[in-house]
Design a protein around this motif. Structure first.
Motif, PDB file in Angstrom:
ATOM      1  N   ALA A  19     -31.398  -1.932   7.151  1.00 53.74           N
ATOM      2  CA  ALA A  19     -30.108  -1.346   7.306  1.00 53.74           C
ATOM      3  C   ALA A  19     -30.159  -0.106   6.673  1.00 53.74           C
ATOM      4  O   ALA A  19     -29.790   0.860   7.346  1.00 53.74           O
ATOM      5  N   ALA A  20     -30.702  -0.008   5.894  1.00 51.01           N
ATOM      6  CA  ALA A  20     -30.953   1.160   4.740  1.00 51.01           C
ATOM      7  C   ALA A  20     -31.377   1.700   5.156  1.00 51.01           C
ATOM      8  O   ALA A  20     -31.233   3.652   4.953  1.00 51.01           O
ATOM      9  N   ARG A  42     -28.705 -10.283  12.024  1.00 53.82           N
ATOM     10  CA  ARG A  42     -30.144  -9.759  11.897  1.00 53.82           C
ATOM     11  C   ARG A  42     -29.249  -8.688  10.623  1.00 53.82           C
ATOM     12  O   ARG A  42     -29.640  -8.911   9.257  1.00 53.82           O
ATOM     13  N   TYR A  43     -27.919  -7.338  10.568  1.00 53.70           N
ATOM     14  CA  TYR A  43     -27.236  -6.910  10.636  1.00 53.70           C
ATOM     15  C   TYR A  43     -26.200  -6.924   9.844  1.00 53.70           C
ATOM     16  O   TYR A  43     -24.796  -6.618   9.326  1.00 53.70           O
ATOM     17  N   LEU A  44     -25.861  -8.420   9.853  1.00 53.42           N
ATOM     18  CA  LEU A  44     -24.617  -9.247   9.066  1.00 53.42           C
ATOM     19  C   LEU A  44     -23.886  -8.825   7.676  1.00 53.42           C
ATOM     20  O   LEU A  44     -23.356  -8.762   6.880  1.00 53.42           O
ATOM     21  N   ALA A  45     -25.546  -8.600   6.692  1.00 54.31           N
ATOM     22  CA  ALA A  45     -25.261  -8.727   4.991  1.00 54.31           C
ATOM     23  C   ALA A  45     -24.463  -7.212   5.529  1.00 54.31           C
ATOM     24  O   ALA A  45     -24.179  -7.310   3.925  1.00 54.31           O
ATOM     25  N   PRO A  46     -24.679  -6.970   6.118  1.00 45.89           N
ATOM     26  CA  PRO A  46     -23.988  -4.943   5.173  1.00 45.89           C
ATOM     27  C   PRO A  46     -22.573  -4.725   5.808  1.00 45.89           C
ATOM     28  O   PRO A  46     -22.045  -4.914   5.071  1.00 45.89           O
ATOM     29  N   VAL A  47     -22.180  -5.751   6.528  1.00 48.61           N
ATOM     30  CA  VAL A  47     -20.746  -5.782   7.159  1.00 48.61           C
ATOM     31  C   VAL A  47     -20.076  -6.448   5.975  1.00 48.61           C
ATOM     32  O   VAL A  47     -19.491  -5.831   5.818  1.00 48.61           O
ATOM     33  N   GLY A  48     -21.138  -7.834   5.355  1.00 48.79           N
ATOM     34  CA  GLY A  48     -19.954  -8.289   5.010  1.00 48.79           C
ATOM     35  C   GLY A  48     -20.010  -7.508   3.027  1.00 48.79           C
ATOM     36  O   GLY A  48     -18.766  -7.476   2.965  1.00 48.79           O
ATOM     37  N   LEU A  49     -20.919  -6.851   3.013  1.00 49.70           N
ATOM     38  CA  LEU A  49     -20.971  -5.914   1.399  1.00 49.70           C
ATOM     39  C   LEU A  49     -19.745  -4.951   1.723  1.00 49.70           C
ATOM     40  O   LEU A  49     -18.966  -4.751   0.567  1.00 49.70           O
ATOM     41  N   ALA A  50     -19.476  -3.982   2.931  1.00 48.76           N
ATOM     42  CA  ALA A  50     -18.624  -3.440   2.796  1.00 48.76           C
ATOM     43  C   ALA A  50     -17.185  -4.237   3.443  1.00 48.76           C
ATOM     44  O   ALA A  50     -16.887  -3.169   2.785  1.00 48.76           O
ATOM     45  N   ALA A  51     -17.658  -4.936   3.580  1.00 56.67           N
ATOM     46  CA  ALA A  51     -16.269  -5.639   4.082  1.00 56.67           C
ATOM     47  C   ALA A  51     -15.543  -5.865   2.390  1.00 56.67           C
ATOM     48  O   ALA A  51     -14.534  -5.787   1.999  1.00 56.67           O
ATOM     49  N   THR A  89     -11.567  -5.372   7.958  1.00 56.42           N
ATOM     50  CA  THR A  89     -13.069  -4.722   8.803  1.00 56.42           C
ATOM     51  C   THR A  89     -14.066  -5.710   9.075  1.00 56.42           C
ATOM     52  O   THR A  89     -14.333  -5.475  10.372  1.00 56.42           O
ATOM     53  N   VAL A  90     -14.025  -6.761   8.469  1.00 57.66           N
ATOM     54  CA  VAL A  90     -14.535  -8.096   9.741  1.00 57.66           C
ATOM     55  C   VAL A  90     -14.158  -8.399  10.460  1.00 57.66           C
ATOM     56  O   VAL A  90     -14.834  -7.898  11.627  1.00 57.66           O
ATOM     57  N   PHE A  91     -12.768  -8.204  10.738  1.00 58.91           N
ATOM     58  CA  PHE A  91     -12.106  -8.152  12.608  1.00 58.91           C
ATOM     59  C   PHE A  91     -12.846  -6.886  13.396  1.00 58.91           C
ATOM     60  O   PHE A  91     -12.797  -7.154  13.999  1.00 58.91           O
ATOM     61  N   ALA A  92     -12.825  -5.589  12.741  1.00 59.71           N
ATOM     62  CA  ALA A  92     -12.879  -4.329  13.037  1.00 59.71           C
ATOM     63  C   ALA A  92     -14.413  -4.598  13.695  1.00 59.71           C
ATOM     64  O   ALA A  92     -14.313  -3.758  14.540  1.00 59.71           O
ATOM     65  N   ALA A 116     -26.076  -2.381  11.877  1.00 56.95           N
ATOM     66  CA  ALA A 116     -25.922  -1.425  11.047  1.00 56.95           C
ATOM     67  C   ALA A 116     -25.970  -0.266  10.605  1.00 56.95           C
ATOM     68  O   ALA A 116     -25.934   0.021   9.547  1.00 56.95           O
ATOM     69  N   THR A 117     -24.943  -0.022  11.404  1.00 60.71           N
ATOM     70  CA  THR A 117     -24.229   1.407  10.715  1.00 60.71           C
ATOM     71  C   THR A 117     -23.195   0.626   9.877  1.00 60.71           C
ATOM     72  O   THR A 117     -22.219   2.013   8.992  1.00 60.71           O
ATOM     73  N   PHE A 118     -22.646  -0.188   9.724  1.00 57.83           N
ATOM     74  CA  PHE A 118     -21.936  -0.226   8.251  1.00 57.83           C
ATOM     75  C   PHE A 118     -22.330  -0.062   6.697  1.00 57.83           C
ATOM     76  O   PHE A 118     -22.270   0.004   5.495  1.00 57.83           O
ATOM     77  N   ALA A 119     -24.249   0.460   6.498  1.00 52.55           N
ATOM     78  CA  ALA A 119     -25.212   0.694   5.464  1.00 52.55           C
ATOM     79  C   ALA A 119     -24.585   2.005   4.796  1.00 52.55           C
ATOM     80  O   ALA A 119     -24.149   1.850   4.218  1.00 52.55           O
ATOM     81  N   LEU A 120     -23.529   2.868   5.905  1.00 48.59           N
ATOM     82  CA  LEU A 120     -23.053   3.993   5.130  1.00 48.59           C
ATOM     83  C   LEU A 120     -21.824   3.866   4.275  1.00 48.59           C
ATOM     84  O   LEU A 120     -22.137   5.031   4.220  1.00 48.59           O
ATOM     85  N   LEU A 121     -21.136   2.902   4.282  1.00 51.07           N
ATOM     86  CA  LEU A 121     -20.076   2.146   4.170  1.00 51.07           C
ATOM     87  C   LEU A 121     -19.754   2.112   2.524  1.00 51.07           C
ATOM     88  O   LEU A 121     -19.849   2.331   1.611  1.00 51.07           O
ATOM     89  N   PRO A 122     -21.042   0.888   2.372  1.00 49.52           N
ATOM     90  CA  PRO A 122     -21.099   0.698   0.800  1.00 49.52           C
ATOM     91  C   PRO A 122     -21.399   1.685   0.192  1.00 49.52           C
ATOM     92  O   PRO A 122     -20.965   1.838  -1.898  1.00 49.52           O
TER      93      PRO A 122
END
Length: 223
Positions: A19-20, A42-51, A89-92, A116-122
């Motif tokens: 994702a990065a 595949r890219y749920l980890a960036p979502v969880g980290l960003a949340a 965040t998860v709901f979004a 994958a776009t959640f890689a922007l947020l951390p």
């Protein structure tokens, strides 16, 4: 007897990009993703980290209001503030993936694209967390007619804080950037501008509203 040639084994499937890698080049990222088998997880980890980081940012922004006016809470209130923004965040993301799927279709692979776009947020949230830990927050009142009045005045004070304004503006801009990247992804994966626009515009307004709701008490104090 002539020896029969065995057929060559099929080439291994290409590795999916991390994702990065989206931050280095969206075009190359989604071109590589198109060649990979779809994997919704595949890219749920960036979502969880960003949340999680979003929850920490909000909890740090309003930490000086916890326990004002004689009210208790302490760690429980901090945890509630974190969990509230984690949930939003998860709901979004759920709205992005669900409405994006309806707009872009199965070929758009909305869960992967938006995940994958959640890689922007951390990186943004880590920067805000560091600033919130080192920059002193404005002094907030500790007495008033009622605990509710104290909370309102404190949130109004924090709403006028430059770091609160920066957090809100940067989060909204980052969310818009997510949709811009998602358009690129849908365009690459579906080959259709119409599908790409539908995949982006369908969840755009609801997600922006959720972003505003997440900062609601602070935004109310800005005006």
């Amino acid at each position: 007897m002539a020896r029969r040639d065995r057929p060559a084994p099929p080439p291994p499937p290409p590795d999916a990009p991390l994702a990065a890698e989206l931050l280095a080049g969206p075009g190359a990222f989604f071109a590589r993703l198109r060649a990979c088998e779809p994997r919704a997880w595949r890219y749920l980890a960036p979502v969880g980290l960003a949340a999680l980081l979003a929850g920490v940012v909000y909890a740090l922004l309003v930490r000086s209001t916890v326990g004002l006016g004689g009210e208790g809470g302490g760690l429980t209130v901090h945890a509630t503030n974190v969990f509230g923004n984690v949930f939003l965040t998860v709901f979004a993301f759920g709205l992005m993936a669900g409405l994006g799927y309806l707009g872009a279709g199965r070929g758009g692979r909305a869960v992967e694209v938006y995940g994958a776009t959640f890689a922007l947020l951390p990186p943004l949230y880590v920067l805000l967390i560091v600033l919130l830990l080192v920059v002193p927050a404005p002094e907030v009142p500790t007495s008033g007619a009622t605990p509710l009045d104290v909370q309102r005045v404190a949130l109004r004070t924090l709403g006028q804080w430059s770091l609160s304004r920066a957090a809100v503006v940067l989060t909204v801009l980052a969310t818009l950037a997510q949709f811009a990247l998602a358009y690129r992804g849908f365009r690459t994966l579906t080959g259709s501008r119409r599908r790409a626009w539908l995949g982006v515009l369908s969840p755009l307004v609801p997600v922006l509203l959720l972003t505003v709701i997440g900062f609601g008490p602070l935004i109310a104090g800005m005006f």
